[in-house]
Design a protein around this motif. Structure first.
Motif, PDB file in Angstrom:
ATOM      1  N   LYS A  27       0.835  -1.203   0.000  1.00 55.62           N
ATOM      2  CA  LYS A  27       0.000   0.000   0.000  1.00 55.62           C
ATOM      3  C   LYS A  27       0.864   1.245   0.000  1.00 55.62           C
ATOM      4  O   LYS A  27       2.004   1.223   0.439  1.00 55.62           O
ATOM      5  CB  LYS A  27      -0.873   0.021   1.262  1.00 55.62           C
ATOM      6  CG  LYS A  27      -2.053  -0.899   1.166  1.00 55.62           C
ATOM      7  CD  LYS A  27      -3.233  -0.154   0.570  1.00 55.62           C
ATOM      8  CE  LYS A  27      -4.418  -1.096   0.479  1.00 55.62           C
ATOM      9  NZ  LYS A  27      -5.443  -0.640  -0.429  1.00 55.62           N
ATOM     10  N   SER A  42      -2.257   1.007   5.049  1.00 60.28           N
ATOM     11  CA  SER A  42      -3.102   0.029   5.742  1.00 60.28           C
ATOM     12  C   SER A  42      -3.063   0.260   7.237  1.00 60.28           C
ATOM     13  O   SER A  42      -4.083   0.245   7.912  1.00 60.28           O
ATOM     14  CB  SER A  42      -2.624  -1.398   5.484  1.00 60.28           C
ATOM     15  OG  SER A  42      -2.629  -1.662   4.121  1.00 60.28           O
ATOM     16  N   TYR A  43      -1.890   0.470   7.710  1.00 60.59           N
ATOM     17  CA  TYR A  43      -1.739   0.716   9.136  1.00 60.59           C
ATOM     18  C   TYR A  43      -2.475   1.989   9.527  1.00 60.59           C
ATOM     19  O   TYR A  43      -3.172   2.040  10.530  1.00 60.59           O
ATOM     20  CB  TYR A  43      -0.261   0.827   9.495  1.00 60.59           C
ATOM     21  CG  TYR A  43      -0.056   1.104  10.958  1.00 60.59           C
ATOM     22  CD1 TYR A  43      -0.089   0.069  11.888  1.00 60.59           C
ATOM     23  CD2 TYR A  43       0.147   2.400  11.407  1.00 60.59           C
ATOM     24  CE1 TYR A  43       0.067   0.324  13.228  1.00 60.59           C
ATOM     25  CE2 TYR A  43       0.307   2.660  12.757  1.00 60.59           C
ATOM     26  CZ  TYR A  43       0.270   1.617  13.667  1.00 60.59           C
ATOM     27  OH  TYR A  43       0.420   1.877  14.991  1.00 60.59           O
ATOM     28  N   ASN A  44      -2.348   2.954   8.701  1.00 64.56           N
ATOM     29  CA  ASN A  44      -2.980   4.235   8.946  1.00 64.56           C
ATOM     30  C   ASN A  44      -4.494   4.087   9.048  1.00 64.56           C
ATOM     31  O   ASN A  44      -5.136   4.700   9.889  1.00 64.56           O
ATOM     32  CB  ASN A  44      -2.613   5.189   7.800  1.00 64.56           C
ATOM     33  CG  ASN A  44      -2.994   6.616   8.110  1.00 64.56           C
ATOM     34  OD1 ASN A  44      -2.975   7.033   9.256  1.00 64.56           O
ATOM     35  ND2 ASN A  44      -3.344   7.363   7.087  1.00 64.56           N
ATOM     36  N   LYS A  45      -5.070   3.257   8.184  1.00 65.12           N
ATOM     37  CA  LYS A  45      -6.528   3.106   8.153  1.00 65.12           C
ATOM     38  C   LYS A  45      -7.027   2.097   9.171  1.00 65.12           C
ATOM     39  O   LYS A  45      -8.018   2.315   9.843  1.00 65.12           O
ATOM     40  CB  LYS A  45      -6.960   2.649   6.754  1.00 65.12           C
ATOM     41  CG  LYS A  45      -7.385   3.796   5.876  1.00 65.12           C
ATOM     42  CD  LYS A  45      -8.056   3.243   4.624  1.00 65.12           C
ATOM     43  CE  LYS A  45      -8.511   4.372   3.715  1.00 65.12           C
ATOM     44  NZ  LYS A  45      -8.822   3.897   2.372  1.00 65.12           N
ATOM     45  N   HIS A  46      -6.362   0.955   9.218  1.00 66.95           N
ATOM     46  CA  HIS A  46      -6.930  -0.158   9.981  1.00 66.95           C
ATOM     47  C   HIS A  46      -6.123  -0.535  11.211  1.00 66.95           C
ATOM     48  O   HIS A  46      -6.457  -1.499  11.892  1.00 66.95           O
ATOM     49  CB  HIS A  46      -7.074  -1.388   9.086  1.00 66.95           C
ATOM     50  CG  HIS A  46      -7.804  -1.094   7.812  1.00 66.95           C
ATOM     51  ND1 HIS A  46      -9.148  -0.798   7.775  1.00 66.95           N
ATOM     52  CD2 HIS A  46      -7.374  -1.010   6.531  1.00 66.95           C
ATOM     53  CE1 HIS A  46      -9.500  -0.562   6.518  1.00 66.95           C
ATOM     54  NE2 HIS A  46      -8.437  -0.688   5.748  1.00 66.95           N
ATOM     55  N   GLY A  47      -5.067   0.167  11.431  1.00 64.53           N
ATOM     56  CA  GLY A  47      -4.296  -0.094  12.636  1.00 64.53           C
ATOM     57  C   GLY A  47      -3.368  -1.285  12.510  1.00 64.53           C
ATOM     58  O   GLY A  47      -3.174  -1.837  11.433  1.00 64.53           O
ATOM     59  N   LYS A  49      -3.466  -4.352  13.154  1.00 65.48           N
ATOM     60  CA  LYS A  49      -3.872  -5.676  12.664  1.00 65.48           C
ATOM     61  C   LYS A  49      -3.768  -5.763  11.141  1.00 65.48           C
ATOM     62  O   LYS A  49      -3.679  -6.846  10.579  1.00 65.48           O
ATOM     63  CB  LYS A  49      -5.277  -6.034  13.145  1.00 65.48           C
ATOM     64  CG  LYS A  49      -6.352  -5.091  12.674  1.00 65.48           C
ATOM     65  CD  LYS A  49      -7.730  -5.628  13.115  1.00 65.48           C
ATOM     66  CE  LYS A  49      -8.846  -4.923  12.381  1.00 65.48           C
ATOM     67  NZ  LYS A  49      -9.375  -3.757  12.979  1.00 65.48           N
ATOM     68  N   ALA A  50      -3.793  -4.623  10.489  1.00 63.76           N
ATOM     69  CA  ALA A  50      -3.703  -4.609   9.033  1.00 63.76           C
ATOM     70  C   ALA A  50      -2.261  -4.707   8.561  1.00 63.76           C
ATOM     71  O   ALA A  50      -1.951  -5.401   7.602  1.00 63.76           O
ATOM     72  CB  ALA A  50      -4.354  -3.354   8.482  1.00 63.76           C
ATOM     73  N   CYS A  51      -1.409  -4.026   9.219  1.00 58.19           N
ATOM     74  CA  CYS A  51      -0.008  -4.050   8.821  1.00 58.19           C
ATOM     75  C   CYS A  51       0.843  -3.550   9.973  1.00 58.19           C
ATOM     76  O   CYS A  51       0.324  -3.124  10.995  1.00 58.19           O
ATOM     77  CB  CYS A  51       0.192  -3.189   7.569  1.00 58.19           C
ATOM     78  SG  CYS A  51       1.731  -3.562   6.723  1.00 58.19           S
TER      79      CYS A  51
END
Ligand SMILES: [Zn+2]
Length: 85
Positions: A27, A42-47, A49-51
């Motif tokens: 991403k 991904s981390y930015n959006k989903h925290g 657990k996403a990345c």
């Protein structure tokens, strides 16, 4: 066959948005003011657990890129000299 539309929003304030991508999930990296750098989208959006919490400090990135550009310019200069003589 579908023609793919490629939206290219104007490069905003931050040079490397849409240029960098996360090494883990691929991403794009997003600029975070409070980190003064980029984090995985991904981390930015989903925290977490996403990345993973990758981030790149803009300053470091800029200086390493400037370094590369400098080397490149040296090369170009040398080539110019060769061409001229
Ligand atoms: Zn990621």
């Amino acid at each position: 066959m579908e023609s793919r539309k490629r939206k290219q929003p104007y490069a905003e304030k931050h040079l490397f948005t849409n240029t960098l991508s996360c090494a883990d999930c691929g991403k794009g990296m997003h600029y975070k003011k409070n980190r003064r750098g980029y984090v995985c989208g991904s981390y930015n959006k989903h925290g977490s657990k996403a990345c993973s919490d990758h981030h790149v400090i803009e300053e470091k990135l800029a200086s390493s890129i400037l370094d590369d550009i400098e080397k490149l310019l040296v090369n170009v200069n040398q080539q110019n000299i060769l061409f001229k003589t």
